[in-house]
Design an enzyme around this catalytic site. Sequence first.
Site, PDB file in Angstrom:
ATOM      1  N   GLY A   1       0.858  -1.281   0.022  1.00 49.36           N
ATOM      2  CA  GLY A   1       0.165  -0.165   0.094  1.00 49.36           C
ATOM      3  C   GLY A   1       0.901   1.364   0.092  1.00 49.36           C
TER       4      GLY A   1
ATOM      5  N   GLU B   1       3.832   4.578   5.210  1.00 48.54           N
ATOM      6  CA  GLU B   1       2.799   3.588   5.265  1.00 48.54           C
ATOM      7  C   GLU B   1       1.423   4.259   4.586  1.00 48.54           C
ATOM      8  OE1 GLU B   1       1.287   0.824   5.137  1.00 48.54           O
ATOM      9  OE2 GLU B   1       0.712   0.358   7.075  1.00 48.54           O
TER      10      GLU B   1
ATOM     11  N   ASP C   1      -5.007   1.967  10.811  1.00 52.59           N
ATOM     12  CA  ASP C   1      -6.451   1.792  11.031  1.00 52.59           C
ATOM     13  C   ASP C   1      -6.419   1.179  12.670  1.00 52.59           C
ATOM     14  OD1 ASP C   1      -9.090   1.062   9.947  1.00 52.59           O
ATOM     15  OD2 ASP C   1      -8.722  -1.000   9.907  1.00 52.59           O
TER      16      ASP C   1
ATOM     17  N   GLY D   1      -3.993  -0.115  14.213  1.00 52.90           N
ATOM     18  CA  GLY D   1      -2.718   0.196  14.673  1.00 52.90           C
ATOM     19  C   GLY D   1      -1.740  -1.131  14.799  1.00 52.90           C
TER      20      GLY D   1
ATOM     21  N   LEU E   1       1.355  -1.334  12.412  1.00 54.64           N
ATOM     22  CA  LEU E   1       2.417  -0.523  12.800  1.00 54.64           C
ATOM     23  C   LEU E   1       3.095  -0.679  14.158  1.00 54.64           C
ATOM     24  CD1 LEU E   1       3.891   1.599  11.036  1.00 54.64           C
ATOM     25  CD2 LEU E   1       1.493   0.860  10.233  1.00 54.64           C
TER      26      LEU E   1
HETATM   27  P1  IMP Z   1      -4.156  -1.785  11.056  1.00 54.89           P
HETATM   28  O1  IMP Z   1      -3.147  -2.909  11.366  1.00 54.89           O
HETATM   29  O2  IMP Z   1      -5.293  -1.992  11.198  1.00 54.89           O
HETATM   30  O3  IMP Z   1      -3.480  -0.712  11.254  1.00 54.89           O
HETATM   31  O4  IMP Z   1      -4.286  -2.036   9.174  1.00 54.89           O
HETATM   32  C1  IMP Z   1      -3.582  -1.323   8.417  1.00 54.89           C
HETATM   33  C2  IMP Z   1      -3.699  -2.072   7.022  1.00 54.89           C
HETATM   34  O5  IMP Z   1      -5.102  -2.348   6.690  1.00 54.89           O
HETATM   35  C3  IMP Z   1      -3.297  -0.976   5.905  1.00 54.89           C
HETATM   36  O6  IMP Z   1      -1.749  -1.008   5.762  1.00 54.89           O
HETATM   37  C4  IMP Z   1      -3.953  -1.348   4.720  1.00 54.89           C
HETATM   38  O7  IMP Z   1      -3.429  -2.376   3.977  1.00 54.89           O
HETATM   39  C5  IMP Z   1      -5.248  -1.957   5.506  1.00 54.89           C
HETATM   40  N1  IMP Z   1      -6.713  -1.007   5.451  1.00 54.89           N
HETATM   41  C6  IMP Z   1      -7.045  -0.454   6.494  1.00 54.89           C
HETATM   42  N2  IMP Z   1      -7.836   0.159   6.209  1.00 54.89           N
HETATM   43  C7  IMP Z   1      -8.220   0.093   4.718  1.00 54.89           C
HETATM   44  C8  IMP Z   1      -8.952   0.827   3.927  1.00 54.89           C
HETATM   45  O8  IMP Z   1      -9.750   1.537   4.223  1.00 54.89           O
HETATM   46  N3  IMP Z   1      -8.656   0.577   2.508  1.00 54.89           N
HETATM   47  C9  IMP Z   1      -7.738  -0.454   2.289  1.00 54.89           C
HETATM   48  N4  IMP Z   1      -6.917  -0.915   3.042  1.00 54.89           N
HETATM   49  C10 IMP Z   1      -7.084  -0.682   4.299  1.00 54.89           C
HETATM   50 MG    MG Z   2      -1.106  -2.142   4.073  1.00 50.65          MG
END
Ligand code: IMP
Ligand code: MG
Length: 186
Positions: free
Chosen positions: A48, A104, A108, A110, A113
């Site tokens: 991404g 990044e 979302d 977290g 990360l």
């Molecule tokens: P986290 O571990 O929940 O913070 O996930 C983040 C990852 O989820 C990002 O790097 C994206 O690959 C994916 N992601 C979260 N929200 C979206 C969205 O609205 N569209 C597409 N990918 C998303």
């Molecule tokens: Mg991602």
Amino acid sequence: MTAAYEPYLQEILLDEQQLQRRVAELGRQITADYQQVDKLLLICILKGGVMFLTDLMRHIDVPHEIDFLAVSAYGHGVRDSTGNVRIVMDLTEQVEGKHLLIVEDIIDTGHTLKFVMNMLRARNPASVKLCTMLDKPSRREIEIGVDYAGFEIENKFVFGYGLDLDGRFRNLPFIGVVKPGVVLNE
Ligand code: IMP
Ligand code: MG
């Protein structure tokens, strides 16, 4: 001719001009903040972060290296991070003693990360900072310090500018909101 993405797009949330303007600002800010720093390493989180990295680095006027890290959440479901993250492809560069800036697409919950930052800190870098194009603070499950953020957005599923819809449409120069009723297989 209708564009390939049109059946999936509800509305454009951030258009190309807004994104490019903000990326340039972030680049200038990073340039100012890292003036005194040698050994800057930008770490792009695949897949991404790719569009953002290649645009952002054009605006960073400090000598730097780049590297790539691919991580994946177990029990995937992009909107359903479980907290279990694993490395799919590791860095090729050494990070010890370097100033790391993680690039990044979106933060979302977290979980991704948090895992990445802990893993990198364990390798003794000089510093670790985080730069994300998008931030969805309302979705956060783990507290995480964001040093640079392009835009804060609401809890909507978005795609384009690196972000995928079932693996596709990362190429769009804008960020769009997915139409209600579109079923995601991932
Ligand atoms: P986290 O571990 O929940 O913070 O996930 C983040 C990852 O989820 C990002 O790097 C994206 O690959 C994916 N992601 C979260 N929200 C979206 C969205 O609205 N569209 C597409 N990918 C998303
Ligand atoms: Mg991602």
